[in-house]
Every structure is written in structure tokens, then in C-alpha cells.
Design a protein around this motif. Structure first.
Motif, short mmCIF file in Angstrom:
data_model
loop_
_atom_site.label_atom_id
_atom_site.label_comp_id
_atom_site.label_asym_id
_atom_site.label_seq_id
_atom_site.Cartn_x
_atom_site.Cartn_y
_atom_site.Cartn_z
N HIS A 1 -6.16 -5.27 -14.76
CA HIS A 1 -5.31 -6.39 -15.17
C HIS A 1 -4.12 -6.46 -14.21
O HIS A 1 -3.38 -5.48 -14.04
N VAL A 2 -3.90 -7.64 -13.61
CA VAL A 2 -2.81 -7.79 -12.66
C VAL A 2 -2.08 -9.11 -12.91
O VAL A 2 -2.65 -10.06 -13.45
N THR A 3 -0.83 -9.13 -12.52
CA THR A 3 -0.04 -10.36 -12.49
C THR A 3 0.14 -10.75 -11.03
O THR A 3 0.53 -9.92 -10.21
N LEU A 4 -0.15 -12.00 -10.72
CA LEU A 4 0.01 -12.46 -9.34
C LEU A 4 1.48 -12.74 -9.06
O LEU A 4 2.25 -13.01 -9.98
N PRO A 5 1.84 -12.70 -7.78
CA PRO A 5 1.02 -12.33 -6.63
C PRO A 5 0.72 -10.83 -6.61
O PRO A 5 1.58 -10.03 -6.98
N TYR A 6 -0.48 -10.48 -6.16
CA TYR A 6 -0.89 -9.07 -6.15
C TYR A 6 -1.95 -8.86 -5.08
O TYR A 6 -3.06 -9.41 -5.16
N ALA A 7 -1.61 -8.06 -4.08
CA ALA A 7 -2.58 -7.66 -3.05
C ALA A 7 -3.18 -6.32 -3.45
O ALA A 7 -2.45 -5.41 -3.88
N PHE A 8 -4.47 -6.19 -3.29
CA PHE A 8 -5.14 -4.98 -3.76
C PHE A 8 -4.61 -3.72 -3.07
O PHE A 8 -4.60 -2.64 -3.65
N ASN A 9 -4.15 -3.84 -1.83
CA ASN A 9 -3.71 -2.68 -1.05
C ASN A 9 -2.21 -2.66 -0.83
O ASN A 9 -1.72 -2.01 0.09
N GLN A 10 -1.46 -3.37 -1.66
CA GLN A 10 -0.01 -3.44 -1.44
C GLN A 10 0.64 -2.07 -1.58
O GLN A 10 1.68 -1.80 -0.97
N GLY A 11 0.04 -1.17 -2.34
CA GLY A 11 0.57 0.17 -2.47
C GLY A 11 0.51 0.98 -1.18
O GLY A 11 1.16 2.02 -1.05
N GLU A 12 -0.27 0.48 -0.18
CA GLU A 12 -0.34 1.16 1.11
C GLU A 12 0.79 0.76 2.05
O GLU A 12 0.93 1.35 3.13
N ALA A 13 1.60 -0.23 1.66
CA ALA A 13 2.66 -0.71 2.54
C ALA A 13 3.58 0.44 2.93
O ALA A 13 4.17 1.10 2.08
N TYR A 14 3.68 0.70 4.21
CA TYR A 14 4.48 1.75 4.85
C TYR A 14 3.86 3.16 4.73
O TYR A 14 4.34 4.07 5.37
N SER A 15 2.82 3.32 3.94
CA SER A 15 2.18 4.63 3.91
C SER A 15 1.16 4.76 5.03
O SER A 15 0.70 5.86 5.33
N ARG A 16 0.83 3.63 5.62
CA ARG A 16 -0.09 3.61 6.76
C ARG A 16 0.46 2.66 7.81
O ARG A 16 1.15 1.70 7.49
N ASN A 17 0.10 2.93 9.04
CA ASN A 17 0.40 1.97 10.10
C ASN A 17 -0.35 0.67 9.81
O ASN A 17 -1.43 0.68 9.22
#
Length: 1014
Positions: A51-67
Motif C-alpha cells: 500500500h503506497v501513497t503517491l508520489p512513490y518510486a519503488f526504489n526511492q529508499g536507495e537515494a544516496y545509498s547508491r551511486n
């Protein structure tokens, strides 16, 4: 009872929803990763989906944890269940996506509506043919965010789907809206999929002193009924206090069944507040369709009115010259753990910090920014340079068509937004033919918006309306030249200087392309000083400095970005603030230097760094940034003398020995104190201080709202300790989700690898980037320079959220703060009021306008420091056919002598006899070559010396000018050739430039100016 409640909600929705209305459609979506044809099936069991509320990117949790290049890509599906009442039959229902990344296909109740796959701009679909009434509808959206995504219609890739420049936060990462229209309606400004252009509001006949203009409203109207309709347009303009200031009608027009027409109404409006820098005054323009005396359709456009001009090498806003002072920011404008998908208030908070350091514009990089950012800039009074989509070069065939189509869509979608002023055709030079293509698009869809279209490097273009290089300081007497992304240096916020924990030596870090990269591994003091040095070149060329001037520059970047890193971290640390928007010293130096439309209008002084050290044997340099002419430094009341002034704003005090107490800098002009600043030695930390960063009072339980906590270590007087580095453990209880923050710590493993690289001169295969995850999502984070920030997100259930911070290895006590979320009810897929009525829920419209700088001043924005004396003719010994290149206002042309030193001279005849006090020379190879010159006024030697290496013009001041009409520039001896900006080499040439010194007898000049004081 449940059936009764459902009937009430459906009835309530029907009473509020009407033609021309729109509704927030972000609530109650489901997400599933992977690709499966069955996901389109309406009857699919999807209870187990996320269950998500938009806007929501599936990989947004990776922001800054990966190049950026390592962000996950996949196919994902979103689904949404919603209901519409029977009374909707006969209405037109359209869904608008502000954007998705990348290729998107939309289905309703198992029927394909179509696809949109540019991965940037808004798109929309008509749901009407497949809508079920009083029954459940199921939207299914397939999104493919592959880095190698190919356009469905052509098989072509997209130039801007680039691993270096455009972070791939995949999915429906922007807002979604549902529109309800009648059978005669005003269209939406969404060309792709719908082929419509919407309502266009613009002003002409601006009279700034009289505060009046003619306001025009053009509306594209469709009659989808089966009968001809006689309609009339009514326009109502409402100010920010809610007062109607104008109401006017257009001509009646008969529209045949099936026809599309454009209605137009105009009216001269007085007592206007013109939109300006730091004055985001917006009006609501309501465009209504009236038939038989009744309103049958309504659209409300929020916009502002401003006047723009581009002439004499300068940019005018509301008749006042403005030098552009700002940033080149990645269009994703992302945050750790959230990427691009933010609540509106966070967008405003981040962008307002640009105003906070006295910036006035942003050049978005490579792709069009989100509508959320565009509207934010409107409210704040910030100027935008808006690209469409590109990478680093011109393209052809289908890929060029894609760029044209994206520019068309971006212009139509954003043409009512006053903050969009510059349209960018490319991040690098494009052909004149392509520039003409884009200009034609602008002229077709936005002929009255007052927007200039141009591109980087279009220095000799006859079509581009502005230009500028990526790095160098360009000037023009004609179209504005402003620099696209200057000063690429990087530095981590936690590094103060070499004398402070963690004792990072300036420049230490991974090799870059086999070389030690000081520019990408600064401490805060080094990065701040570099920002002063680089800005000074624009300051010297500002309006008022002669006929040929520079219109400003965009420093790369504002906030540390998830893209294209070169230093110790796998994210870019060039920002004035870090990724959590905690200011670095660079933010404060820009605040000091930039406070004015052109010339500085308020006095500022800032001491770079802190004053908490141990005893130091030899002292340290103290750097002060100031708008004064002189700066005196005092330590505990004792004067340490006045600093050495360089780069206009930089004052250096060498070898200052530390002593606990107060260090104060006092700035003077004409011997009078104009400003001061002090730093103190802070006592040992005794407590943690936690607070919520400024945000709206209400936190919504919508599964999307966020709060940011700032945690500091403070002394007994409540002052932040600049060197505190305690490890903290965070926990969240209640109806909230811990998102965390970001760590600037470089692991011991990475530090050892960097040490080995510098010893051996061999770069690791990791290309110098850290493999750390940077603590994204971690509950254990260290204070850095005494402060850190973490985030919590609401759930969809109202209640109390408590965040606690517990020191791991220190005597400081655990602290906590709380916030209580409020219910955000949803029914049938819509946000609803307490009585169950569907509401628009436009969170952006609830945000306040920023008006603090006030309306555009009527006074001049600069003093004329120099007047350029026109050149009548030039005599040279050789290459006479190129002599006019010396003063043709074209930096792509030059004159050069031959190898014979006796031919290395230029004789200039001015249009009038003048006491020239400044000669400005743009030498060929200005960054690598210093020329020994003599300058004669008639037969009198008035200056002798070496030109200096720079990123543009060399300013030669003549201390004792004498009147003459003839001036001679002569080279005496050989020129010294050696790269002065070695760390910038790869930015300009894509290959290393030799730093080995050589000699040359050739005098080579691109442009020359002779200035006298007014």
C-alpha cells in the motif's frame, strides 16, 4: 449501516464534483514489483500488494545509498480501486499524471488507454469510455524504468535516460489528478496523449510605474456534444487576499458539435503587484464558459505577471537589471530515502534556502523539473531556466524529434508559471537549424510569455536569445550571457579544516583519473574560499563594468546530489548545503556576496569556520568574506590588524594563533564600520537539542507527509558544539515510519584505499567512489560538525509519533520529540472532507507565498563603474583581415600574430579622445597563457606587466590615465604557457592538458575593451 454510509459518501461526492474541477488522486494505490500480464485483470486479488501513497518510486529508499548509475531498475505495476456515482454519466473523466519514470502504460478495467514513455513530462488519458458507475473501477499502471528503455513507437532510446545526469527513481514519482469535465469544456495543457493546449494567461502593455498591464486569457474549448453551442468566456482575477480585482467577458461564439475553438478575453488591469525576485505574488485567474447564462465549465489558473527584457547583454525584470546569482541543480532535486517524491512543504523548504543565501535563480539540468518544483518557484519568487531533455550533445533524427516534442510539452504545461523565464535548448551547443526548430515551438505555443530561448555555448548564434559557457565567464553587449554550471569543486560538510576533527587534510581523497584531486576533496574552508574566488570573476564582469557585460552564473549545485560524484562519497558534494539541507560555509559566503540585484545592497561579514581548537603551534589562516573595503580582526578585544584583500570579497589573516574566547571581524567602508560578525569558543557539550525543522503546523496521516528532526550537541549556554561527533541511535514509536538521514562519514576501509591510491598513484576500479551506503535508513548515525538531521514519515493512521535519539558512547542523555498526525480521510479513492465530500486536496495551494524582498525597486540596480569607449579602427602587422575580430562582440573569433615577436602588437584608434583607466583583454588560451605586455596611450607607456590566467577576461587597471585617442598593446618577450586550472581540465577538454611550461611569441586576443570612468 455500511451500505448506508457508502451511499452517503457517493452522494456527497456527486454533490461536490462538477465540470471543470480536479481532485487529488494520490491516495490508496497498490504497488507490486515484477511483470505479469495478469496484473491488468480487474478481478485480480491484490490484497498482498504494498500500500503506497503517491508520489512513490519503488526504489526511492536507495537515494544516496547508491551511486546514480547503480539505482535499481525493473518493471513494476501500480493499481488503484475507485468508485464514481451514477450521476457522472455524460461527464468526461480524465486522469492526469504529472510524470512517471520511465515508460508507462495505463489500463482501466482491463482496457488499454495508451502509453507515455518520455519519462519526464505530464501525460493524461480519457477514462470516460471504460468507466463503470456505482461500481468499482480498477486502474492498472505498468511502469518500466529500465536504464535501457526503448520508445515503443520507434524502438529508439531517449538521450536523457542517462546514468550520470538523471537519477532513475522508478515508477509514478509525481502527483496524479482526476479531472471532471462536461460535454463542452476547456482543455488541459497536455499535448501528448490528449493533443490539447489548455488555458493560456499572459500580460502585455506592462506599465511598471503605473502598476498596470493588459491581461489576456485564451482558452482552447472543445464541444463534444451533439449540438452547436453559443458560449462566452468570463474571466475573473482574484488577488492573494481573495478579492476579485477584475472581471471581464469575451465575445460570444457559436461552436459547432465536434469543433475545437480558442476563445479570447482581455482587459487592462490596474493596481497590479508584479511578480519579482523574492516576491512570489500570484493571482488566481478563473476562466469560465458561460452558456444560456449559466457557468458550464471552469478552470482556475494560478499565475503571476512580470515584464522581461533581454538587451545590451543584460536581463531586465520589471524594468530593473538583475544579475543572475544561483545554481545549476539536478532536476530531480532529491532527498535521501525519498528521492523525488516529496510532500509539497519539503519542496518549498529546500527551494526557499536558495532565497536564504540571496540566490535568485536555478538552471535545472538536463530535463524539465517537476510541476511541484515549478509551482514552488512561483510562490517563492525564484527564476527558472527550464530545459526539455538532453545529455551532453546535439542529436539527430528520432532523438532530436523526441527533444522537440518534449520541449513542446514542457512549454505548454508550464507557460502560465511566471518563474519559468529561460528555456534551454541544450546542455551543450546545438546547430542553428535545431535552435530554429525550438524557437519556432516557443513562438507557436508561448508567443507572449516573455521567455528567452537559448542554449549553452551558442556564443556566435544568430538565433539563440541568450547564451553562456559551462565554466568560462562570457560577456556580450547584445544578448545576455550567463554561465551554466561554474565551480564544480566538492567538499564534505563534516570536514571543517585541517586543524579540526576529523583532521582531514585539504585535498585528501581518491585519485581522479589518476591524479590527486584537491578540487573534489575540499574541506569546508577550502570550498568556501573557492566559491568566493570563482564568483569574483562574474562580479568583475557585472552590469556597469562597461558595454560588454556578463549576466551572472549558476554554481553547480545547490544541494549535494545523488549524481556524478568525483570525491570520497558516491554522491556529489558540490552543494552549498548537504543532502539534508544543512548549510555549509559556502551557503553563508554566497549570502554575503549575493545580496543585491546587481551591486550589493546590504552589508554583510562572515567568518569562515569556527573557533574551537586545541593549542596550535604555528596558528592557522582565518578567512573572512565581506562586502566591506577593509576588515579588521579582533581576538578577545585585541586587534590582529587588517586582512589582505583579494577576490573583492575575501580577506585573509595568516597564522592566527588560537586562544579561547571571541573572534570578531569588523568591516569598514570609508573608515566607517558597516557590518561585523563573531564566532566564540563553545563549551563542552552537555545535552542534545532536538527540534522539528520548520514545517506546516499540521502533519497529515496520509502515508506521505514527512517531518525532519534536527539534533545538535549543545553546551550549557545552548550553543551548538562545532566538533561534536557522538554516535546516536534513533527509534520511532507510534504512527510513524523512520526514514533516517545521511552520513558523511568515510569508512576506515575507504580511507585506507584512498591512502594507497595516493601513495601508488593508481586508482582503484571503483573509480574513486565510496562503496558505502552512507547510512541511508540506518538507525545509527553520527553527529557531524555538531549536527545531524533525520526524517520520519506518517502512516495512514492518525496518532502520535515519537522520535528518540540515544547517545551510544557518551554521557549525554537520551532525548525525544513528538508530533501528532491528523486524520486524512479517503473514500472511494478520493480525499474527502469530514462530511465525506471529495476535495481537491491541492497541497501546493495551501502553501504561503514568499513576499519578503518586496516589489521590484524603482531605483537603479547598479552604479556605472566604467563606460566603454567605442573603437573606430584597429591596425595590426599581420592577419589584417581578422583585425575586426578584436572588437566584434563574438567570443568565438580572435586575432593572432605570427611567430615573429616584432609583429605582436595592436594599434587601436578610439572614436574619441579618452583617459582610459581600464583595458579589458580576453586573451586566447586565457586559462593557460600569461602574456608580457606594454600598453601605450599615444607614445606614453601607461602600463607594463603580465596578464594573469583566468576563466575569462583580464582586467588591467591604469593608475595614471592620460587622454589619448590612440592606444597600442605590444607584447614584450615570450608568453608563458602553463595550465593554471589543472583540476578543471577534464571539464573543458575531455582530456588532460599538459601542465608543462612552454613559451610562445604569438600574441592572440579574442576581444578587447577600453574603459573610462564616468
Amino acid at each position: 449501516m455500511k451500505k448506508l454510509l457508502l451511499t452517503f459518501i457517493l452522494f456527497s461526492c456527486a454533490t461536490i464534483m462538477m465540470a471543470g474541477e480536479r481532485y487529488n488522486f494520490n491516495a490508496s494505490w497498490l504497488l507490486q514489483l515484477g511483470d505479469n500480464e495478469s496484473y491488468v485483470t480487474p478481478q485480480l486479488k491484490d490484497d498482498s500488494w504494498q500500500h503506497v501513497t503517491l508520489p512513490y518510486a519503488f526504489n526511492q529508499g536507495e537515494a544516496y545509498s547508491r551511486n546514480c548509475s547503480e539505482l535499481s531498475d525493473t518493471v513494476m505495476w501500480y493499481r488503484k480501486h475507485f468508485r464514481l456515482p451514477k450521476q457522472y454519466k455524460g461527464k468526461r473523466i480524465v486522469i492526469e499524471f504529472e510524470g512517471a519514470r520511465f515508460g508507462t502504460t495505463v489500463y482501466l478495467n482491463g482496457k488499454a488507454l495508451g502509453s507515455a514513455d518520455n519519462g519526464v513530462m505530464a501525460f493524461a488519458f480519457d477514462l470516460t469510455p471504460y468507466i463503470l458507475y456505482n461500481k468499482e473501477n480498477v486502474l492498472a499502471v505498468r511502469v518500466d524504468n529500465s536504464w535501457n528503455y526503448h520508445e515503443l513507437s520507434s524502438g529508439s532510446t531517449f538521450q536523457w535516460n542517462n546514468k550520470n545526469f538523471y537519477c532513475n527513481y522508478g515508477g509514478i514519482n509525481k502527483n496524479v489528478w482526476l479531472h471532471v469535465m462536461g460535454d463542452v469544456y476547456q482543455t488541459l495543457p497536455i499535448y501528448s496523449n490528449l493533443g490539447t493546449t489548455g488555458v493560456y494567461v499572459y500580460a502585455t502593455n506592462h506599465n511598471i510605474p503605473a502598476a498596470s498591464a493588459t491581461i489576456h486569457c485564451e482558452a482552447q474549448v472543445v464541444n463534444s456534444s451533439k449540438a452547436s453551442k453559443e458560449i462566452q468566456q468570463r474571466v475573473i482575477i482574484t488577488d492573494k487576499e481573495g478579492k476579485d480585482i477584475a472581471s471581464f467577458m469575451g465575445e460570444k461564439q457559436s461552436v459547432s458539435a465536434g469543433d475545437t475553438v480558442t476563445l479570447h478575453a482581455e482587459h487592462n488591469v490596474s493596481d497590479l503587484h508584479f511578480w519579482s525576485w523574492g516576491y512570489g505574488y500570484l493571482y488566481k485567474v478563473k476562466s469560465q464558459l458561460v452558456a444560456d447564462g449559466k457557468v458550464i465549465d471552469n478552470q482556475t489558473i494560478e499565475t503571476g505577471f512580470r515584464k522581461t527584457e533581454y538587451k545590451d547583454g543584460m536581463f531586465y525584470l520589471n524594468d530593473r537589471v538583475l544579475q543572475l546569482k544561483g545554481f545549476a541543480q539536478r532536476s530531480t532535486n532529491e532527498w535521501p530515502a525519498l528521492g523525488i517524491s516529496l510532500p509539497v512543504w519539503m519542496t518549498d523548504y529546500s527551494n526557499a534556502m536558495i532565497l536564504g543565501c540571496n540566490g535568485n535563480f536555478v538552471r535545472w539540468m538536463h530535463v524539465t523539473p517537476s510541476k511541484q518544483d515549478v509551482r514552488s518557484f512561483d510562490r517563492l519568487g525564484l527564476i527558472q531556466a527550464m530545459p526539455a531533455g538532453d545529455a551532453e550533445k546535439d542529436v539527430a533524427d528520432r532523438r532530436w524529434q523526441q527533444r522537440c516534442e518534449l520541449m513542446r510539452d514542457a512549454i505548454i504545461y508550464n507557460r502560465n508559471n511566471p518563474s519559468v523565464i529561460f528555456l534551454e535548448g541544450g546542455n551543450n551547443q546545438i546547430s542553428e537549424e535545431h535552435m530554429s526548430d525550438l524557437k519556432a515551438i516557443r513562438d507557436m505555443y508561448d508567443p507572449h510569455g516573455g521567455r528567452a530561448i537559448g542554449s549553452r555555448n551558442m556564443l556566435d548564434s544568430k538565433i539563440a536569445e541568450y547564451g553562456g559557457e559551462m565554466l568560462y565567464v562570457n560577456k556580450s553587449a547584445n544578448k545576455p550571457m550567463w554561465q551554466m554550471e561554474y565551480n564544480r569543486d566538492e567538499g564534505i560538510r563534516r570536514y571543517w579544516d585541517e586543524w579540526s576533527y576529523p583532521y582531514h587534510k585539504e585535498g585528501d581523497g581518491p585519485l581522479y583519473r589518476g591524479d590527486r584531486a584537491v578540487a573534489y576533496n575540499h574541506n569546508q574552508d577550502g570550498l568556501a574560499v573557492e566559491n568566493i574566488i570563482r564568483w569574483n570573476e562574474y562580479w568583475m564582469a557585472r552590469p556597469g563594468s562597461g558595454k560588454r557585460v556578463n549576466s551572472g552564473g549558476a554554481k553547480i549545485i545547490f544541494s549535494d546530489s545523488n549524481t556524478h560524484a568525483r570525491g570520497e562519497k558516491n554522491y556529489r558534494t558540490s552543494g552549498d548545503v548537504d543532502a539534508m539541507r544543512i548549510p555549509k560555509d559556502s551557503w553563508f559566503v554566497h549570502k554575503t556576496m549575493w545580496d543585491g540585484w546587481v551591486d550589493t545592497e546590504r552589508e554583510h561579514t562572515y567568518i569562515i569556520g569556527h573557533w574551537n581548537y586545541d593549542q596550535m603551534e604555528n596558528g592557522k589562516p582565518v578567512y573572512v568574506c565581506s562586502t566591506g573595503d577593509e576588515v579588521e580582526l579582533f581576538l578577545n578585544g585585541v586587534s590582529l590588524g587588517k586582512g589582505e584583500r583579494t577576490e573583492t570579497f575575501l580577506f585573509t589573516f595568516k597564522d592566527v594563533k588560537w586562544e579561547a574566547g571571541t573572534l570578531k571581524a569588523v568591516s569598514y567602508k570609508d573608515g566607517k564600520e558597516v557590518s561585523s560578525y563573531e564566532v566564540c569558543t563553545v563549551g563542552e557539550p552537555v545535552a542534545l537539542r532536538m527540534r522539528w525543522v520548520a514545517a506546516p503546523e499540521t502533519m497529515r496521516a496520509d502515508g506521505s507527509d514527512v517531518r525532519i528532526a534536527e539534533i545538535e550537541a549543545v553546551d550549557a549556554q545552548g550553543r551548538r558544539h562545532p566538533l561534536a561527533h557522538d554516535m546516536l541511535h534513533f527509534e520511532v514509536t507510534g504512527e510513524g515510519e523512520y526514514l533516517g538521514g545521511l552520513s558523511g562519514v568515510v569508512s576506515e576501509e575507504e580511507q585506507e584505499q584512498n591512502r594507497i591510491e595516493q601513495l601508488t598513484g593508481k586508482a582503484n576500479v571503483r573509480e574513486g567512489h565510496s562503496t558505502d551506503t552512507n547510512g541511508v535508513g540506518s538507525k545509527d548515525l553520527m553527529l557531524e560538525a555538531g549536527v545531524i538531521r533525520v526524517m520520519v514519515r506518517s502512516t495512514c493512521k492518525a496518532g502520535k509519533i515519537t522520535l528518540s535519539a540515544k547517545p551510544v558512547d557518551s554521557t549525554l542523555k537520551e532525548e525525544e520529540i513528538s508530533v501528532t498526525t491528523v486524520d486524512c480521510p479517503v473514500a472511494n479513492g478520493f480525499y474527502v472532507s469530514k462530511d465525506g465530500k471529495a476535495i481537491e486536496a491541492d497541497r501546493a495551494s495551501e502553501m504561503p507565498a514568499y513576499l519578503e524582498r518586496g516589489e521590484t525597486p524603482a531605483t537603479p540596480s547598479y552604479a556605472q563603474r566604467y563606460n566603454t569607449v567605442a573603437i573606430e579602427s584597429v591596425d595590426v602587422a599581420v592577419n589584417k583581415e581578422k583585425a575586426k575580430n578584436l572588437y566584434d562582440d563574438n567570443e568565438d573569433s580572435e586575432w593572432s600574430s605570427d611567430q615573429r615577436l616584432e609583429n605582436s602588437w595592436v594599434k587601436v584608434r578610439l572614436e574619441k579622445e579618452s583617459a582610459v583607466s581600464q583595458v579589458v583583454l580576453r586573451m586566447k588560451n586565457f586559462r593557460t597563457t600569461a602574456y608580457p605586455l606594454q600598453i601605450f596611450a599615444g607614445d606614453t607607456l601607461v602600463w607594463e606587466g603580465m596578464t594573469y590566467k583566468c576563466l575569462g577576461d583580464c582586467y588591467i587597471n591604469i593608475d595614471s590615465p592620460i587622454k589619448s585617442r590612440e592606444y597600442t598593446i605590444m607584447m614584450k618577450g615570450t608568453a608563458a604557457v602553463k595550465e593554471a586550472f589543472g583540476t578543471m581540465t577534464e571539464l573543458a577538454a575531455k582530456q588532460n592538458v599538459s601542465t608543462k611550461e612552454s613559451k610562445s611569441n604569438i600574441l592572440s586576443i579574442i576581444e578587447m575593451s577600453f574603459n573610462e570612468q564616468p
